[in-house]
Design an enzyme around this catalytic site. Structure first.
Site, PDB file in Angstrom:
ATOM      1  N   MET A   1      -7.097  26.222 -77.319  1.00  0.00           N
ATOM      2  CA  MET A   1      -6.594  26.851 -76.100  1.00  0.00           C
ATOM      3  C   MET A   1      -6.034  28.246 -76.375  1.00  0.00           C
ATOM      4  SD  MET A   1      -3.636  25.547 -73.464  1.00  0.00           S
ATOM      5  CE  MET A   1      -4.539  24.060 -72.991  1.00  0.00           C
TER       6      MET A   1
ATOM      7  N   LYS B   1     -13.835  43.887 -57.237  1.00  0.00           N
ATOM      8  CA  LYS B   1     -13.445  42.485 -57.067  1.00  0.00           C
ATOM      9  C   LYS B   1     -13.245  41.837 -58.428  1.00  0.00           C
ATOM     10  CE  LYS B   1     -18.249  40.889 -56.746  1.00  0.00           C
ATOM     11  NZ  LYS B   1     -19.225  40.096 -55.966  1.00  0.00           N
TER      12      LYS B   1
ATOM     13  N   TYR C   1     -10.075  21.200 -83.915  1.00  0.00           N
ATOM     14  CA  TYR C   1     -10.175  19.900 -83.249  1.00  0.00           C
ATOM     15  C   TYR C   1     -11.503  19.226 -83.570  1.00  0.00           C
ATOM     16  CZ  TYR C   1      -6.079  20.842 -80.335  1.00  0.00           C
ATOM     17  OH  TYR C   1      -4.805  21.085 -79.884  1.00  0.00           O
TER      18      TYR C   1
ATOM     19  N   ARG D   1     -26.219  32.639 -48.966  1.00  0.00           N
ATOM     20  CA  ARG D   1     -24.782  32.351 -48.973  1.00  0.00           C
ATOM     21  C   ARG D   1     -24.194  32.542 -47.574  1.00  0.00           C
ATOM     22  NH1 ARG D   1     -22.856  35.661 -54.305  1.00  0.00           N
ATOM     23  NH2 ARG D   1     -23.258  37.353 -52.836  1.00  0.00           N
TER      24      ARG D   1
END
Length: 366
Positions: free
Chosen positions: A310, A40, A263, A136
């Site tokens: 990013m 998965k 940044y 769950r």
């Protein structure tokens, strides 16, 4: 998301390491146990199709989380059993039947919705999920399990298995694990009709609680060479980490004292120094909080400076390296190693997340 094949950032996956890891685990567990490879989340970031094909002769089937992951494998020519661990929409049952997929049934409410579908239930393969304490999905009592199985039998469904999942199998405190195991064992023993396959063992259980294996196991993070507990518990068998992450310097310069990087100007040079830029950032899964972590350049650790952007990040260099110099973010260079667990520890998370966050922008090479 398109894979950025023309950018010098790549995840290299050692398929032979994955095969060797499975061999080592098989030597550690009882014989004649059905093995599912858990692929998965794109095989935990390693590439679901490539991994599934590479280990096809070592496993009996595969586990995925949803219908789309299962369909990807079928469309790639994988024909062994595929068990979908999550709950699919009842309206998608025909797709599951068409592609011979095994689904998870986890509640009576879902089953009532499924009964309304106009499908050939005799062609549907099912495993029942038991919630033994994970909280769950799954039935939570013997009565509910028996009722569910009775309805499935009346519908003519192929009831192949029953399973649960442990919440603390990688914990040194066994209290919760023992509680879940006792609940599940007692429930299975008292079923009016017991399916052929019974499984509770994930990676951690297979490593540290192999005596509790029923007749099937689900091998996840361990086949990729990582310790499910991080560094908390010692591995009982050798494993090799299969994925390395590399990039290359695309820009190198010298900055002066007082110059800032990134940044927010969160890094300010205290003295003249060389810095280099790598084409990898948080959109690739290398998160913003990695400022201050280290990478490897020619076998030496170099700090990430300034906030991760990013698409790019910047590192401090001991000298001016040429553009194109290889930089290792996960893996080995010389005698030094950075593991996915090292990255996870720095982020305050788990190694699973580090690998699963590596985005499709990063091509996988095998």
């Amino acid at each position: 998301m398109i894979s950025s094949l023309h950018r010098p950032t790549v995840a290299r996956v050692d398929l032979e390491a994955i095969r060797a890891n499975i061999d080592h685990i098989h030597q550690h567990i009882p014989k004649k146990v059905r093995t599912y490879a858990v692929v998965k989340a794109n095989a935990y970031g390693h590439g679901a199709v490539a991994v599934s094909k590479a280990v096809e002769d070592q496993v009996d089937g595969y586990c995925v989380s949803n219908l789309d992951e299962a369909l990807e494998l079928r469309q790639a020519g994988i024909d062994k059993e595929i068990l979908i661990l999550g709950v699919i929409l009842a309206s998608e049952l025909q797709l599951a039947i068409k592609h011979q997929l095994t689904i998870t049934v986890a509640s009576l409410e879902w089953l009532e919705l499924a009964k309304k579908e106009s499908v050939d239930f005799s062609q549907l393969h099912v495993h029942v999920k038991v919630d033994s304490g994970m909280g769950r999905i799954g039935v939570r009592s013997l009565a509910e399990a028996n009722q569910l199985i009775s309805i499935l039998s009346d519908m003519g469904v192929q009831l192949d298995g029953i399973f649960t999942h442990f919440a603390t199998a990688d914990d040194s405190d066994h209290a919760m694990f023992d509680k879940q195991l006792t609940f599940f064992k007692q429930l299975v023993e008292q079923l009016d009709k017991r399916p052929a396959l019974v499984h509770a063992s994930n990676s951690a259980t297979s490593l540290w609680h192999s005596e509790t294996i029923f007749n099937a196991i689900r091998l996840g993070i361990v086949i990729y060479g990582l310790n499910p507990s991080g560094n908390s518990l010692s591995l009982p068998c050798p494993l090799k980490e299969a994925l390395s992450l590399e990039s290359r310097l695309v820009h190198v310069k010298q900055i002066q004292a007082g110059d800032s990087v990134g940044y927010g100007a969160s890094y300010v040079a205290a003295e003249p120094e060389y810095v280099g830029t790598l084409p990898i950032g948080y959109a690739d899964g290398w998160t913003r909080n990695m400022q201050g972590f280290k990478v490897l350049v020619e076998g030496e650790f170099c700090d990430i400076i300034g906030r991760v952007s990013m698409d790019q990040l910047t590192i401090r260099l001991p000298k001016a390296y040429p553009i194109g110099t290889k930089v290792t973010l996960i893996g080995q260079q010389g005698k030094q190693v950075i593991t996915a667990t090292d990255v996870a520890d720095y982020r305050g998370t788990i190694n699973y997340e580090v690998l699963c966050l590596l985005s499709d922008r990063i091509p996988r090479e095998y």
